[in-house]
Design a protein around this motif. Sequence first.
Motif, mmCIF file in Angstrom:
data_model
loop_
_atom_site.group_PDB
_atom_site.id
_atom_site.type_symbol
_atom_site.label_atom_id
_atom_site.label_comp_id
_atom_site.label_asym_id
_atom_site.label_seq_id
_atom_site.Cartn_x
_atom_site.Cartn_y
_atom_site.Cartn_z
ATOM 1 N N GLU A 82 0.829 -1.198 0.000
ATOM 2 C CA GLU A 82 0.000 0.000 0.000
ATOM 3 C C GLU A 82 0.864 1.248 0.000
ATOM 4 N N GLY A 83 0.342 2.304 -0.572
ATOM 5 C CA GLY A 83 1.016 3.587 -0.522
ATOM 6 C C GLY A 83 2.087 3.790 -1.558
ATOM 7 N N GLY A 84 2.144 2.951 -2.584
ATOM 8 C CA GLY A 84 3.127 3.130 -3.645
ATOM 9 C C GLY A 84 4.496 2.541 -3.367
ATOM 10 N N TYR A 85 4.580 1.636 -2.398
ATOM 11 C CA TYR A 85 5.857 0.992 -2.070
ATOM 12 C C TYR A 85 5.992 -0.329 -2.813
ATOM 13 N N VAL A 86 7.203 -0.624 -3.247
ATOM 14 C CA VAL A 86 7.484 -1.865 -3.972
ATOM 15 C C VAL A 86 8.672 -2.558 -3.311
ATOM 16 N N LEU A 87 8.490 -3.830 -2.972
ATOM 17 C CA LEU A 87 9.563 -4.664 -2.438
ATOM 18 C C LEU A 87 10.274 -5.345 -3.593
ATOM 19 N N ILE A 88 11.597 -5.309 -3.566
ATOM 20 C CA ILE A 88 12.437 -6.027 -4.521
ATOM 21 C C ILE A 88 13.355 -6.902 -3.679
ATOM 22 N N ALA A 89 13.299 -8.219 -3.869
ATOM 23 C CA ALA A 89 14.149 -9.114 -3.079
ATOM 24 C C ALA A 89 14.627 -10.263 -3.963
ATOM 25 N N PHE A 90 15.908 -10.593 -3.810
ATOM 26 C CA PHE A 90 16.432 -11.765 -4.511
ATOM 27 C C PHE A 90 17.546 -12.365 -3.676
ATOM 28 N N GLY A 91 17.679 -13.688 -3.788
ATOM 29 C CA GLY A 91 18.719 -14.364 -3.032
ATOM 30 C C GLY A 91 18.556 -15.863 -3.065
ATOM 31 N N VAL A 92 19.402 -16.516 -2.290
ATOM 32 C CA VAL A 92 19.314 -17.972 -2.184
ATOM 33 C C VAL A 92 18.096 -18.331 -1.337
ATOM 34 N N ASN A 93 17.554 -19.496 -1.571
ATOM 35 C CA ASN A 93 16.325 -19.893 -0.882
ATOM 36 C C ASN A 93 16.489 -19.965 0.637
ATOM 37 N N ASP A 94 17.686 -20.327 1.117
ATOM 38 C CA ASP A 94 17.913 -20.375 2.563
ATOM 39 C C ASP A 94 17.727 -19.010 3.213
ATOM 40 N N ALA A 95 17.933 -17.944 2.474
ATOM 41 C CA ALA A 95 17.704 -16.593 2.985
ATOM 42 C C ALA A 95 16.323 -16.075 2.609
ATOM 43 N N MET A 96 15.885 -16.358 1.399
ATOM 44 C CA MET A 96 14.603 -15.836 0.911
ATOM 45 C C MET A 96 13.406 -16.450 1.625
ATOM 46 N N ASN A 97 13.440 -17.760 1.878
ATOM 47 C CA ASN A 97 12.263 -18.402 2.480
ATOM 48 C C ASN A 97 11.908 -17.830 3.849
ATOM 49 N N PRO A 98 12.843 -17.711 4.791
ATOM 50 C CA PRO A 98 12.467 -17.112 6.076
ATOM 51 C C PRO A 98 12.124 -15.630 5.949
ATOM 52 N N PHE A 99 12.845 -14.909 5.087
ATOM 53 C CA PHE A 99 12.532 -13.494 4.895
ATOM 54 C C PHE A 99 11.100 -13.333 4.396
ATOM 55 N N MET A 100 10.730 -14.095 3.376
ATOM 56 C CA MET A 100 9.381 -13.969 2.813
ATOM 57 C C MET A 100 8.310 -14.430 3.786
ATOM 58 N N ALA A 101 8.605 -15.427 4.607
ATOM 59 C CA ALA A 101 7.636 -15.853 5.625
ATOM 60 C C ALA A 101 7.359 -14.709 6.597
#
Length: 120
Positions: A82-101
Amino acid sequence: NYDMAYAEGLTWNLLVPEAEIANIDEAATMIHMMNANTFTCGVVHLVEGADAAAFAQVMGDAIQNNRWMCGFPETLTVAVLEGGYVLIAFGVNDAMNPFMAHFNEAYGNPTMLINEPVEG
């Protein structure tokens, strides 16, 4: 918070194409201290009138077409908040999975425009 006086650094840190920097008026970044390919994340605020879906597509193309050295990220996510914000994230799954959770827990049901493997 990212110092927008040095906005051209967003091209280096988040792979934002130079032409897209004009669409950003605020940013924050978080990058793995040993290897940006392991985990890189940023949230940008788009200027009024900028098209979030078009911005997401450009970002997806920029990240997918990047030439990676020293390994490469496994997952790419671009989400609109909301509010015009955009998340950009990339990485290995060991880092991305907990971050995205944690991200999904904190922000409920964000609009995921891209959530795909990074093609190496």
